[in-house]
Design a protein around this motif. Structure first.
Motif: not given
Ligand SMILES: Cc1ncc(C[n+]2csc(CCOP(=O)(O)OP(=O)(O)O)c2C)c(N)n1
Ligand code: SF4
Lengths: 297, 594
Positions: B186-200
């Motif tokens: 089941d390949p991972l779908p893409m979305t058009g969004n872009k996220y930031a990656v944060l640690s707590g």
């Protein structure tokens, strides 16, 4: 620098606190308080531009007896609090006062580190070589052999020498005063307050109630002003160390050491170029916020 | 159930587990996939065993889940520890030259990479990692382009030759996998969004920026040090005075000093450092200078397990400092909440001139999560309360009383430097004007009045904070009660239980003080037949707190104190054993050996 609202209009009584000191009659701390008031008056510094910060002890009650902004903090913590005050509003004149137990015992760690950081403040330790407020126990500066309630058979420990300690820790202004020599003390405090960096003055401030060894007469017989020796050079650190080791029939008082070539902590911090932290508006620009988030994408 | 995919990378500290982890995270987030990452590690710079799990999916991912879809062991130890956890449909990518799987699991695709051959004898130790990255992305159906972008960006500073070399190696891994391994079903779908990656920790630090923090100080202590690192790195850019202090006693005192001048001041530590701060906390309350302290919990007592998580500091926070005084305590419920809570608690601390405590834990602070940048509100509502920052009446004000007795208990606070408001604050009990009443002037009536003035603020604080709300419909079979960081994992357990026909809802507590105990009890009256408190500690600290405040006793408990966070199935299985009447105290066993 300080905003002088009504130049020339200050009087010495402008520095009088809301209540009179509750120290024992004859306590050395009276001389320190009146010297400090005189210095502020003579330097024409407005009461609201000064903050006097202390820990806990008889001597640490001083901020309540002087009309400046003040903080009566925790036992031993005045220098840590004062560093925060200075770094958040470096336009304030910061004066720290307290006892030998407060500064060299429980507060010893902050003492060392505020000196090496060269925080721009005047630190006046009222050194009575005893714990006054807690009714007479041995302090870090109590002499060997001294009998107190906590060492009834005599102190078996070697005392701290605050002057050599300060020199070793990198204080940029190191002096010793005597509350029985108020004119001399006022001069030292003036220099200390003007000094841009950590100015430390250890003041012999006899406890007439609990220290019967180191009394006014005991000091009067021994203290000798460094300023009386024209050949003494307070820019010579090693010479200062040597003088500082003297203790006995002759005990030097005066300015041991000063250097002005090192930046104080506030001068070393580029963040302060934008003015005192405490007075800046809160919030950041949209662009900066976008930048911060972009780093994480 | 949500569709997710989890990759775990394991190896010894120093083997470079973090870098492929970061690369996966970046690639997922840039392709519009949400993620949650948790790193199980030890207090060691080289050696030991580090095990990083990144779980991703098109919808929000709140925890690292129950299932590993892809295992990348960087050494023999890792494959020995974890191969048995792999389930049919999953795969293991590893260096076939050096790592030999000892037991075979049915339905698990073993993907050995001929590392020496593919990297043409290069001795670069992390090449196996880059090859594995390439191979993984091929099998996940992500394509090679995103990896090439990230590697180019990452090695740009080292010059074109290094970029080309790394991209080449990644490509070799990608191509080899395409030719030799079966892609995931089941390949991972893409979305058009872009996220930031944060640690707590980064979220807490950036929350500080949003709150207008102008002074931050700390003494390094895991797992809170990430806040210091971010603050120190960005101090000049954002205009924050950042200080590393000699000890945590100094930290809180310095922060209070700064706060006293009117700057918003914050500091962070873990349990041990917080213990040193407690006298200072009382000072903040007594002189009525607000300060915000973050406690990032780790497994205790004493030095404990510095790199492991726990919710074991609650009672320390409740009881820190002697005497009675108002304080506020809140535990963020996810990484985005770490960001949002900071300005919120500053507003309360400022309005009520008292200390504010943020109770995070290693799970949140060092965990990472994808966040939609739109959700990071850098200009939140700011309320500084009754703060006097400039002279009134031409500086001719007289009779200012710092501790004026008021109905709300809040007295207007003038900052040093303001003409006409000169006063001394004191940790000794004092009168309205700051004059000490502790010694010879002590007067029981004044003492009582001051005590009541400060404590009156509690009423205002309660009104300023909203009570918690039930998540899900009431009348369920089970209500799971959690606090702080467990929101995500409990939420997933709730979903699983509901999908299996066990009607479950959730009550997650964020504000610990004020607790709103009555509101909680009212919710629990109708929420479900059986209430179970889930917490990451031994003694049920929250359960005991809730009982002490309300008399409420739940039907069961699920606790974990092995240093690792809950996984959804721990909670699901525990609920089932309690429903079957086997116990009312479940302590699930952590299966992943880290
Ligand atoms: C944490 C803490 N420990 C102990 C005390 C009790 N205490 C108050 S003042 C003091 C010593 C006072 O001696 P010093 O600082 O030399 O000041 P003096 O009273 O002699 O001026 C002590 C031990 C305290 N207030 N706080
Ligand atoms: S006890 Fe000693 S130090 Fe304290 S006020 Fe009396 S004389 Fe001064």
């Amino acid at each position: 620098m300080a905003t002088v609202l009504d130049p020339g209009k200050l009087t010495l009584t402008d520095f009088k606190g809301k209540v009179d000191p509750d120290w024992c009659p004859g306590c050395g701390d009276f001389g320190v308080l009146s010297s400090l008031q005189k210095v502020l008056f003579e330097l024409n510094i407005q009461p609201h531009d000064v903050i006097t910060i202390s820990g806990i002890g008889c001597s640490s009650n001083l901020p309540g007896f002087i009309n400046t902004y003040g903080m009566h903090t925790l036992h031993g913590r005045a220098l840590a609090v004062a560093t925060g005050v200075k770094m958040a509003n470096h336009k304030l004149h910061v004066v720290v006062t307290g006892g030998d137990g407060d500064g060299f015992g429980i507060g010893g760690n902050h003492f060392i580190h505020s000196m090496r950081r060269n925080v721009d403040l005047l630190y006046v330790a009222m050194d009575n070589q005893i714990y006054g407020l807690t009714t007479g126990q041995t302090s870090p500066t109590s002499q060997r052999g001294m009998k107190t309630k906590s060492m009834p058979f005599g102190n078996v420990e070697e005392p701290i020498n605050p002057i050599t300690l300060a020199l070793a820790a990198g204080a940029t202004f190191v002096a010793r005063g005597f509350s029985g020599e108020p004119k001399h003390l006022v001069e030292l405090m003036k220099q200390g307050l003007r000094h841009k960096g950590f100015a430390f003055i250890d003041v012999f401030s006899p406890c007439v109630t609990y220290n019967h060894d180191n009394t006014y007469p005991w000091f009067r017989e021994r203290v000798k002003k460094l300023e009386d020796d024209p050949s003494y050079d307070p820019s010579d650190w090693q010479g200062a160390m040597q003088k500082a080791l003297l203790w006995g029939d002759e005990i030097p008082i005066g300015k041991f050491f000063q250097r002005t070539d090192l930046p104080s902590l506030d001068q070393a911090e580029p963040v302060l170029e934008g003015g005192p932290m405490a007075l800046r508006p809160l919030g950041i620009s949209k662009e900066l916020a976008r930048d911060l988030v972009a780093e994480l994408m | 159930m949500k569709r997710t995919f989890a990759v775990s990378i394991g190896g010894a500290a120093g083997q470079g587990v973090a870098t492929p982890g970061d690369i996966f995270a970046l690639i997922f987030a840039r392709r519009g996939l949400h993620l949650n990452a948790y790193n199980a590690y030890q207090s060691i710079i080289r050696g030991g065993h580090t095990f990083l799990t990144i779980r991703t999916g098109p919808e929000e991912v709140t925890n690292f889940g129950d299932r590993i879809d892809l295992l990348i062991p960087l050494n023999q130890d890792t494959i020995d520890r974890h191969l048995h956890l792999m389930r049919p449909g999953s795969a293991v990518i590893y260096n076939g030259d050096t790592i030999k799987p000892k037991d075979r699991t049915e339905g698990v695709q073993l993907c050995p990479l001929p590392v020496n051959e593919l990297s043409k004898g290069s001795r670069n130790k992390v090449e196996q990692n880059t090859l594995a990255l390439g191979a993984s992305l091929s099998m996940m159906g992500v394509g090679f382009q995103p990896l090439e972008e990230v590697l180019t960006q990452q090695f740009k500073r080292k010059g074109d030759a290094v970029v080309t070399q790394n991209v080449g190696i990644a490509r070799a891994g990608y191509d080899y996998a395409t030719a030799n391994f079966k892609p995931f079903a089941d390949p991972l779908p893409m979305t058009g969004n872009k996220y930031a990656v944060l640690s707590g920790n980064i979220a807490l630090a950036m929350g500080g920026v949003a709150a207008g923090v102008k002074f931050y100080c700390a003494y390094p202590m895991s797992p809170s040090t990430g806040v210091l690192h971010w603050m120190a790195g960005h101090a000049r850019k954002v205009g924050i005075m950042v200080r590393q202090v000699e000890d945590e006693i100094g930290v809180i005192n310095m922060a209070i000093g700064a706060a006293h001048t009117g700057a918003r001041a914050m500091c962070a530590t873990s349990g041990g450092g917080f213990a040193l701060m407690t006298e200072g906390l009382g000072m903040s309350a007594m002189i009525e200078t607000p300060v915000v302290v973050i406690d990032v919990q780790r497994a205790g007592p004493s030095t404990g397990v510095p790199t492991k998580t726990e919710q074991g500091d609650l009672w320390q926070m409740l009881g820190a400092g002697f005497g009675d005084f108002p304080r506020v305590i809140a535990a963020p419920t996810d990484i985005l909440d770490c960001f949002n809570l900071v300005p919120e608690i500053f507003n309360i601390a400022d309005r009520f001139q008292c200390p504010g405590i943020i109770l995070s834990d290693l799970l949140l602070s060092e965990g990472r999560s994808s966040i939609d940048p739109k959700e990071l509100a850098f200009n939140p509502k700011i309320d500084r309360g009754e703060l006097i920052t400039a002279a009134e009446n031409n500086g001719k004000t007289t009779g200012y009383k710092r501790y004026k007795i008021t109905e709300s208990g809040v007295s207007p606070r003038a900052i040093p430097g303001v003409p006409g408001h000169v006063h001394t604050v004191a940790t000794d009990e004092h009168d309205e004007d700051g004059v000490l009443i502790s010694d010879e002037f002590t007067n029981p009536h004044k003492r009582r009045a001051m005590m009541e003035k400060r404590q009156r603020k509690i009423g205002g604080i309660e009104r300023a904070v909203r009570p918690p709300e039930l998540m899900g419909e009431s009348g369920a079979a089970v209500t799971l009660i959690g606090w702080g960081s467990t929101k995500g994992v409990i939420g997933e357990a709730v979903e699983i239980l509901n999908s299996q026909g066990i009607r479950t809802n959730q009550l997650q507590i964020r504000w610990l003080v004020p607790l709103h105990g009555q509101a909680i009890v009212d919710i629990l009256k109708t929420s479900g037949k059986r209430a179970i408190i889930v917490e990451n500690n031994y003694s049920g600290q929250f359960a005991r707190y809730l009982r002490s405040e309300t008399g409420y006793v739940p039907d069961g408990h699920i606790r974990k104190y092995d240093g690792e966070p809950f996984m959804p199935h721990h909670i699901v299985d525990s609920v089932k054993e309690q429903l079957a009447g086997r116990t009312n105290l479940s302590v699930p066993m952590h299966e992943i050996m880290v």
